[in-house]
Structures are given as structure tokens and as C-alpha cells.
Design an enzyme around this catalytic site. Structure first.
Site, mmCIF file in Angstrom:
data_model
loop_
_atom_site.group_PDB
_atom_site.id
_atom_site.type_symbol
_atom_site.label_atom_id
_atom_site.label_comp_id
_atom_site.label_asym_id
_atom_site.label_seq_id
_atom_site.Cartn_x
_atom_site.Cartn_y
_atom_site.Cartn_z
ATOM 1 N N GLY A 54 -26.101 -6.078 -7.439
ATOM 2 C CA GLY A 54 -26.175 -7.426 -6.886
ATOM 3 C C GLY A 54 -25.017 -7.832 -6.022
ATOM 4 N N GLU B 277 -24.512 -1.088 -11.218
ATOM 5 C CA GLU B 277 -25.442 -0.285 -10.406
ATOM 6 C C GLU B 277 -25.750 -0.964 -9.068
ATOM 7 O OE1 GLU B 277 -28.414 0.347 -13.507
ATOM 8 O OE2 GLU B 277 -29.531 -1.376 -12.756
ATOM 9 N N PRO B 278 -24.758 -1.013 -8.189
ATOM 10 C CA PRO B 278 -24.972 -1.627 -6.878
ATOM 11 C C PRO B 278 -25.814 -0.748 -5.949
ATOM 12 C CG PRO B 278 -22.782 -0.665 -6.997
ATOM 13 C CD PRO B 278 -23.394 -0.487 -8.353
ATOM 14 N N GLY B 279 -26.592 -1.387 -5.105
ATOM 15 C CA GLY B 279 -27.329 -0.669 -4.072
ATOM 16 C C GLY B 279 -26.829 -1.116 -2.702
ATOM 17 N N ARG B 280 -27.109 -2.384 -2.408
ATOM 18 C CA ARG B 280 -26.780 -2.927 -1.087
ATOM 19 C C ARG B 280 -25.328 -2.678 -0.683
ATOM 20 N NH1 ARG B 280 -29.507 -7.439 0.791
ATOM 21 N NH2 ARG B 280 -30.122 -7.797 -1.374
ATOM 22 N N ARG C 141 -36.822 -7.657 6.101
ATOM 23 C CA ARG C 141 -36.000 -8.701 5.471
ATOM 24 C C ARG C 141 -36.046 -10.064 6.169
ATOM 25 N NH1 ARG C 141 -31.278 -8.753 4.526
ATOM 26 N NH2 ARG C 141 -31.364 -9.321 2.321
ATOM 27 N N TYR D 153 -37.442 -12.779 3.643
ATOM 28 C CA TYR D 153 -36.442 -13.643 2.980
ATOM 29 C C TYR D 153 -35.767 -14.601 3.959
ATOM 30 C CZ TYR D 153 -36.538 -9.452 -0.044
ATOM 31 O OH TYR D 153 -36.907 -8.373 -0.815
ATOM 32 N N CYS E 146 -48.657 -8.398 15.012
ATOM 33 C CA CYS E 146 -49.469 -9.563 15.356
ATOM 34 C C CYS E 146 -49.381 -10.618 14.252
ATOM 35 C CB CYS E 146 -50.906 -9.086 15.557
ATOM 36 S SG CYS E 146 -51.800 -10.180 16.596
ATOM 37 N N TYR F 23 -32.253 -1.662 2.106
ATOM 38 C CA TYR F 23 -33.575 -2.304 2.115
ATOM 39 C C TYR F 23 -34.135 -2.423 3.542
ATOM 40 C CZ TYR F 23 -31.828 -3.341 -2.513
ATOM 41 O OH TYR F 23 -31.297 -3.218 -3.778
HETATM 42 N N1 LLP Z 1 -30.395 -2.591 -10.462
HETATM 43 C C1 LLP Z 1 -31.616 -3.122 -10.620
HETATM 44 C C2 LLP Z 1 -32.299 -3.009 -11.902
HETATM 45 C C3 LLP Z 1 -32.234 -3.766 -9.534
HETATM 46 O O1 LLP Z 1 -33.441 -4.290 -9.700
HETATM 47 C C4 LLP Z 1 -31.575 -3.830 -8.289
HETATM 48 C C5 LLP Z 1 -32.206 -4.482 -7.148
HETATM 49 C C6 LLP Z 1 -30.291 -3.260 -8.187
HETATM 50 C C7 LLP Z 1 -29.738 -2.638 -9.299
HETATM 51 C C8 LLP Z 1 -29.518 -3.239 -6.915
HETATM 52 O O2 LLP Z 1 -29.255 -4.493 -6.414
HETATM 53 P P1 LLP Z 1 -28.270 -4.648 -5.157
HETATM 54 O O3 LLP Z 1 -26.919 -4.172 -5.595
HETATM 55 O O4 LLP Z 1 -28.790 -3.814 -4.061
HETATM 56 O O5 LLP Z 1 -28.288 -6.077 -4.838
HETATM 57 N N2 LLP Z 1 -35.314 -6.200 -1.085
HETATM 58 C C9 LLP Z 1 -34.291 -7.166 -1.428
HETATM 59 C C10 LLP Z 1 -33.435 -6.712 -2.578
HETATM 60 C C11 LLP Z 1 -34.221 -6.465 -3.845
HETATM 61 C C12 LLP Z 1 -33.377 -5.869 -4.923
HETATM 62 C C13 LLP Z 1 -34.156 -5.559 -6.129
HETATM 63 N N3 LLP Z 1 -33.370 -4.995 -7.183
HETATM 64 C C14 LLP Z 1 -33.448 -7.444 -0.180
HETATM 65 O O6 LLP Z 1 -33.695 -6.840 0.854
HETATM 66 O O7 LLP Z 1 -32.581 -8.312 -0.192
#
Ligand code: LLP
Length: 452
Positions: A248, A283-286, A322, A326, A367, A396
């Protein structure tokens, strides 16, 4: 290439953010010339930098990368080399993660309302990789695992009742779909341990794109996790190995937004968790991939609309969802105008592309009226054929791309120092229509059988 350019401009070895202006316009434009448009570009060195910054802020934590942000094999392999584990949300992500992992010990499968086929797949994977961890968010998922003979490493996802994040659609922590309510969690953990599961952790994810001003929500949520972990360690036959507080961590999408103070987030996390005999897991992704990626696109059409200049580009909501989904804002640069300005600067004092700055609404080829990347944004006047870059597209971006309007998905390239390689080829219309043709061929064949 662009990495070197970025360092020269930012003047720091590993800045907290790489802005779109830090990428080298000539290098990016050359990629479009070589690989076509639209094109996703991902810089693996920036992925490493982000991973190392996270490691420095959370030295005692286990870091898992949320594969859903960008599942490219090059990303997963790079992160494994950096000692980062992988968190997966589906069988497909698990397949990718295990391909990048040696033992599966660093891989967590978070089963969100899992289809039976995902569980079957997960069980097969566990037989080969017994150190895999499965995270469940519902009691009956535990039953479904037991029915399949699973008694391996189990983590319970809880619903802490607090959400945060950049948009209501991504504020997972309070959403009914995710996790077992904290109030019931201890009972479920004890029950799972009684049934012979190897209960190793608890998990929750408050939401995605959490900003500095939501730090209080983050603190409150982590403190609930700390309480639950302490209760768990009292009640369970063996201590929990880890408390996973999800991902997050937000990144700045607008030029005037400051990057997250990661050290402050890490301090707040440790304080709020309190004294727990278990490893903190994040567990960061973004945060790992967002600013490592850009989407390159070409201007197809420019016209005076009623109240604005409408600029049509060859990427749309199918390429980068996105903004449409959003109302997300992504930085946009006109690389062609910037290259013109840079060339003019070498011969005069002030950079000037000779283009007026005007308000533009940048739209895609889909479209739908929601197919818009920005409305009335001030940029150098676009011209047909200009190459634009859309920033922060590493997270994403491609993952949410789709084939609506029967539009093929773009190609992806990765950059690593001086090396550039195609990571995923561009889809063709033939790819888009093939599954249907295959199905027809199969049913034609079988109706032939029936006729015989
Ligand atoms: N762990 C879990 C269980 C999650 O569901 C998620 C994201 C993460 C980690 C990683 O979150 P992050 O660090 O990336 O914020 N499509 C949306 C984001 C959806 C994220 C869903 N879960 C966007 O483009 O903003």
C-alpha cells in the site's frame, strides 16, 4: 541508458522518486522507433533501487513483492536476486512466481475467493514446493484446502475494519470481500492449528496508494495486527512466524506531490506493531515498480474541440486503465517537443521547442467517453506523430491492460543499464481473434464427428 540520464539529472544515487522529467527523451523516443507504439518500458535498475530503499527502511522485515503490480518475469527475477519474496493472488501469478523462485519458501499465495482450479493448481504447486505459504481469507477456504489434503503452511488474512488508499475502490482493509473479521480471527487460527495446519502467520492489507496523511489509519490498523499477533502467540501451540501488514505504500503521481517518507512509515509500523515475537512482513507492489515504468504513445490526431484541444493518442483505457477506472492522474510529457527544446537549447540560452503551451485533453482510441488520460492539461502544443510519455506506468499498467474494442495489447521492453530487450511482444489482431477461431474449429471438428 535512461537510468544514467536519470541519475545525472537528479544528482542523487537513489532518489526517493524518479519523476517523468528524469527520463531521457532521446532514449525513450528511440525505443518507439525500434519497437513501435504504444510501448511499455520498464527500467530494471530503478526496480533494484526501489527494492534497496525498501530494504534499508525495513532492515528487519521480510519483504514480499506483490506480483499483481507488474508480473513480468524480468521483474520477478530481479527482485529475487535482491532477496525479495513474492506475493501472488492467483494461480497464474503463482506460476510466474515459482518460475522465478528456487524453493518456493519465499512465495506466498494469497487466495482471494479462490476458484477451485486455482486451489487445485496451488495444491499441485505445494506438492512440488512444500515451503510455499498459503494465505486464506475465509473459513471455508481452509475446508477446501483440507478437502484437497493440504496441511502445509497457512496464514490467515484478517479484515481489520480499517481501509485507506488513493481511491475507495482500493481500500481493501474494510471491504467485506477480504479476510476474516479480526473479532473471529483467533478462533479460526486455533481451529486451523487443531486441524493440523502449520499456522505460520497473520495477514491484512489496508489498501493501496496510502499517502503520508493517512499514516494514522496505517498506525491503527497495524496496532490491531500487533494485538492479534500477541493473542495468537498466547493461544496457539507454536508462535507465529510473521505478521504481514500488506503493501500500500503510495507514490507521487502529480509533480507537486512529495514522495512518501518511507523511514517515517517504517518507524510508525514498528511502533504500532509493538513487541511481538514474530517477523514483520510487508508486501508492497506499486512502490517497487511504479516509477520504473513509462508508457510511450504516439499522437494520432489533434483537433480544436468545443472548449479544448483534443489530442488523440494510440494508447487508451485498454492500455492503461487507471485514469478511466480511478480518475488517476499520471504525468505526461511530449518527448518530441522536449527533444526539439533540448536541441534549441544547445544553440541558444533558453530551452524553447517553439511550441506554445496550451490546455489539452488527451484521449485514447476506445469508443468510450471515459477514455481520457487528462482534461485541459497544459502541455506544449501536440502535433500529429509526436511521441508522448505517460509516467508512473510501471505499476498496474500492463497488468490491467485488456482487449476491449478487439484492441491488441502493446509490447513491453525492459532496460537494464545499456541493455534493452523485448520482454513481451506486441499482440496482433490475429492474437485477439484466435481463441474464437480455435473454438469454432474445435466445434466444427466435433460436429463432424457427431454427423458421422
Ligand atoms: N498485498 C495485497 C494482499 C494486495 O491486495 C495488494 C494490492 C498489495 C499487497 C499491493 O499493494 P500496493 O503496494 O501495490 O499498493 N489497481 C489498483 C491497485 C489495486 C491493488 C490491489 N491490491 C491501482 O491501479 O491503483
Amino acid at each position: 541508458m535512461s537510468d544514467t540520464g536519470a541519475r545525472e539529472r537528479s544528482g542523487r544515487a537513489n532518489p526517493a522518486v524518479r519523476r517523468l522529467e528524469d527520463w531521457n527523451e532521446d532514449d525513450l523516443s528511440a525505443l518507439v522507433a525500434d519497437y513501435g507504439s504504444p510501448l511499455y518500458v520498464l527500467d530494471l535498475e530503478r526496480v533494484r533501487e526501489n527494492a534497496r530503499r525498501l530494504g534499508a527502511a525495513f532492515p528487519d522485515a521480510e519483504i514480499l513483492y506483490a506480483v499483481k503490480a507488474n508480473a513480468l518475469g524480468d521483474v520477478l527475477e530481479t527482485l529475487r536476486e535482491e532477496g525479495i519474496g513474492l506475493e501472488c493472488a492467483s494461480a497464474g501469478e503463482l506460476e510466474r512466481a515459482l518460475a522465478a523462485s528456487d524453493s518456493g519458501a519465499d512465495v506466498h499465495y494469497t487466495a482471494v475467493n479462490p476458484p477451485a482450479s486455482d486451489l487445485d493448481w496451488g495444491i499441485d504447486a505445494w506438492e512440488e514446493y512444500p515451503d510455499l505459504t498459503v494465505t486464506v481469507g475465509a473459513e471455508d477456504t481452509i475446508d477446501r484446502l483440507a478437502d484437497r489434503g493440504y496441511d502445509g503452511r497457512l496464514c490467515l488474512r484478517v479484515n481489520p475494519g480499517i481501509g485507506a488508499g488513493h481511491h475507495e475502490k482500493v481500500q481493501t482493509g474494510a471491504n467485506a470481500k477480504f479476510g476474516v473479521p479480526t473479532e473471529r480471527a483467533l478462533e479460526v487460527l486455533e481451529d486451523a492449528a487443531d486441524r493440523g495446519f502449520d499456522v505460520v502467520g497473520i495477514h491484512a492489507h489496508v489498501g493501496s496508494g496510502v499517502s503520508s496523511d493517512q499514516l494514522d489509519d496505517h498506525r491503527e490498523f497495524v496496532s490491531r495486527m500487533g494485538d492479534l499477533a500477541r493473542d495468537g502467540n498466547e493461544a496457539l501451540p507454536t508462535d507465529l512466524e510473521f505478521v504481514d501488514v500488506g503493501g500500500g505504500f503510495g507514490v507521487p503521481y502529480r509533480d507537486d506531490e512529495e514522495p512518501l517518507d518511507l523511514e517515517a512509515v517504517a518507524d510508525a509500523t514498528r511502533d504500532a506493531l509493538g513487541d511481538v515475537d514474530a517477523t514483520l512482513t510487508v508486501e508492497p507492489g506499486r512502490y517497487v515498480v511504479a516509477d520504473a515504468g513509462v508508457l510511450l504513445t504516439t499522437v494520432n490526431t489533434v483537433k480544436d474541440a468545443r472548449d479544448t484541444t483534443a489530442v488523440g493518442i494510440d494508447a487508451g483505457m485498454t492500455t492503461l486503465l487507471r485514469p478511466a477506472m480511478y480518475d488517476a492522474s499520471h504525468p505526461i510529457r511530449n518527448l518530441t517537443a522536449d527533444a526539439d527544446a533540448a536541441a534549441a537549447t544547445s544553440s541558444s540560452e533558453t530551452p524553447d521547442s517553439g511550441r506554445e503551451t496550451i490546455e489539452q485533453t488527451i484521449t485514447g482510441p476506445i469508443c468510450e467517453s471515459g477514455d481520457v488520460f487528462c482534461t485541459d492539461r497544459k502541455l506544449p502544443a501536440s502535433e500529429r506523430g509526436d511521441v508522448l510519455a505517460i509516467g508512473n506506468a510501471g505499476a498496474y499498467g500492463y497488468e490491467m491492460a485488456n482487449q476491449y474494442n478487439s484492441r491488441p495489447r502493446p509490447a513491453s521492453v525492459v532496460v537494464d543499464g545499456d541493455e534493452v530487450r523485448l520482454a513481451r511482444r506486441r499482440e496482433t489482431v490475429d492474437d485477439v481473434t484466435r481463441l474464437e477461431r480455435d473454438a469454432r474449429r474445435t466445434s466444427d471438428d466435433s460436429s463432424g464427428d457427431l454427423a458421422e
